[in-house]
Design an enzyme around this catalytic site. Sequence first.
Site, PDB file in Angstrom:
ATOM      1  N   ASP A  12       0.883  -1.160   0.000  1.00 28.39           N
ATOM      2  CA  ASP A  12       0.000   0.000   0.000  1.00 28.39           C
ATOM      3  C   ASP A  12       0.915   1.203   0.000  1.00 28.39           C
ATOM      4  O   ASP A  12       1.583   1.492   0.998  1.00 28.39           O
ATOM      5  CB  ASP A  12      -0.878  -0.049   1.266  1.00 28.39           C
ATOM      6  N   TYR A 230       2.064  -0.122  15.182  1.00 33.02           N
ATOM      7  CA  TYR A 230       1.015  -0.338  14.190  1.00 33.02           C
ATOM      8  C   TYR A 230       1.181   0.609  13.007  1.00 33.02           C
ATOM      9  O   TYR A 230       1.241   1.808  13.167  1.00 33.02           O
ATOM     10  CB  TYR A 230      -0.357  -0.105  14.834  1.00 33.02           C
ATOM     11  N   LYS A 233      -2.767  -2.773   8.466  1.00 35.31           N
ATOM     12  CA  LYS A 233      -2.883  -4.241   8.395  1.00 35.31           C
ATOM     13  C   LYS A 233      -2.048  -4.768   7.241  1.00 35.31           C
ATOM     14  O   LYS A 233      -1.905  -4.116   6.218  1.00 35.31           O
ATOM     15  CB  LYS A 233      -4.351  -4.626   8.177  1.00 35.31           C
TER      16      LYS A 233
HETATM   17  C1  F6R Z   1      -7.176  -0.253   7.852  1.00 34.96           C
HETATM   18  C2  F6R Z   1      -6.975   1.096   7.326  1.00 34.96           C
HETATM   19  C3  F6R Z   1      -7.964   2.138   7.636  1.00 34.96           C
HETATM   20  C4  F6R Z   1      -7.387   3.211   8.535  1.00 34.96           C
HETATM   21  C5  F6R Z   1      -8.453   4.260   8.901  1.00 34.96           C
HETATM   22  C6  F6R Z   1      -7.853   5.441   9.649  1.00 34.96           C
HETATM   23  O1  F6R Z   1      -6.191  -1.082   7.391  1.00 34.96           O
HETATM   24  O2  F6R Z   1      -5.998   1.376   6.662  1.00 34.96           O
HETATM   25  O3  F6R Z   1      -9.117   1.574   8.203  1.00 34.96           O
HETATM   26  O4  F6R Z   1      -6.875   2.638   9.710  1.00 34.96           O
HETATM   27  O5  F6R Z   1      -9.050   4.761   7.737  1.00 34.96           O
HETATM   28  O6  F6R Z   1      -6.906   6.023   8.838  1.00 34.96           O
HETATM   29  P1  F6R Z   1      -5.983   7.229   9.295  1.00 34.96           P
HETATM   30  O7  F6R Z   1      -5.414   6.879  10.619  1.00 34.96           O
HETATM   31  O8  F6R Z   1      -4.975   7.297   8.181  1.00 34.96           O
HETATM   32  O9  F6R Z   1      -6.870   8.447   9.332  1.00 34.96           O
HETATM   33 MG    MG Z   2      -3.934   2.393   3.127  1.00 30.45          MG
HETATM   34 MG    MG Z   3      -4.840  -2.404   2.275  1.00 27.17          MG
END
Ligand code: F6R
Ligand code: MG
Ligand code: MG
Length: 382
Positions: A12, A230, A233
């Site tokens: 990603d 973290y 994922k």
């Molecule tokens: C799960 C994922 C999303 C982000 C969520 C918060 O793998 O990538 O669910 O965790 O959208 O994103 P941020 O912290 O970038 O605002």
């Molecule tokens: Mg992403």
């Molecule tokens: Mg992904």
Amino acid sequence: MVETTISVIKADIGSLAGHVVVPDFLFELARKELKAGVENKIINDFYVTNAGDDLELIMTHNKGENNEEVHRLAFETFLKGTELAREKKIYAAGQDILSDTFSGNVKGMGPGSAEMTIEERKSEPFAILMADKTEPGAFNLPLFKIFADPFNTAGLVIDPNLHDGFRFVIQDIMKDVPCFVEMKCPEEMYDVLALLGSTGRFTIKKVYRADGMVCASVSTDKLHAVAGKYVGKDDPVAIIRAHSGLPAMGEILEAFTLPHLVSGWMRGSHTGPLIPVGLKDSRCTRFDGPPRVIGLGFQVSNGMLVGPVDLFDDVAFDITRQRAMEVSDYLRRHGPFQPHRLSDDQMEYTTLPKVLSACANRFVEEEIVPKGTVKDTSDSAE
Ligand code: F6R
Ligand code: MG
Ligand code: MG
């Protein structure tokens, strides 16, 4: 006999309008880079696609697994993509790139990889399954069903070539150093299930037929373990060979009709059903999900890819998708409550511990009687 290696390397490196979908310009860049890889004789052939916000590089070559040139080609493609994504201010640009110094292969650097080296059979059909918003353990249940459950795979009972069963190489992904065990089904089925049921810890790395023929390979890179915190994922990919003494393509796909519950979804912190979708639905929307898997069917012919066919783009999976949406709706009603939200230990790399530690020093060892309540005796001297 010529050996062909199938390598799927993914990362990603930024996505459109949040963590939704890989933007077109990253596909274009990746195709250009991999085309140069063919011209420079690093790879034979390639196909570029996406699982939600993950850019997936599917490549064939004759250089074997963990090959430095092939991994470098993928890694540099991700670096160039990251640069462009940053330039265009695409969301979470470079999310999975933990270091920009290449050191031999992509392991531990953020991207995930599944690879398999095969001696091409007379005809070589295989499936590549790519999931978003979940973890490598999401493939434990379907792979067990494909290679060990006769209620899923009729061939285990009917086809003498499958009758001797399959060997599973299982990895403990929470260990700092890679750690594997080999177990055989059906003989050790209960032990296999004892491990595979712990999807956050034990994942299938490879599957071999009893006679040693390689049949499946899964990416087991654990982003949060390699990053020490973290960072998203570690959305997994799997390569599965089909037919002629192996599970049929339809038996592989049958394993995805449940839709079983997996960890991931919003903020990598929720349980949700894994929805099998066609490429047109390979984008995570509701509550950043629900977690989904796409499947592409190919054949390898003299080291070249023929295909793909979009395996889940079929009305036969509509009932699975409908069930998954009902399950999603039901789970969402639980909001921040377990088991929809994962347990604290499964979220140890998220920001929840920070919230919890801010509350920690307010705890006292005796039950608190709030001021001004009936039981409050602090002013009773008068
Ligand atoms: C799960 C994922 C999303 C982000 C969520 C918060 O793998 O990538 O669910 O965790 O959208 O994103 P941020 O912290 O970038 O605002
Ligand atoms: Mg992403
Ligand atoms: Mg992904």
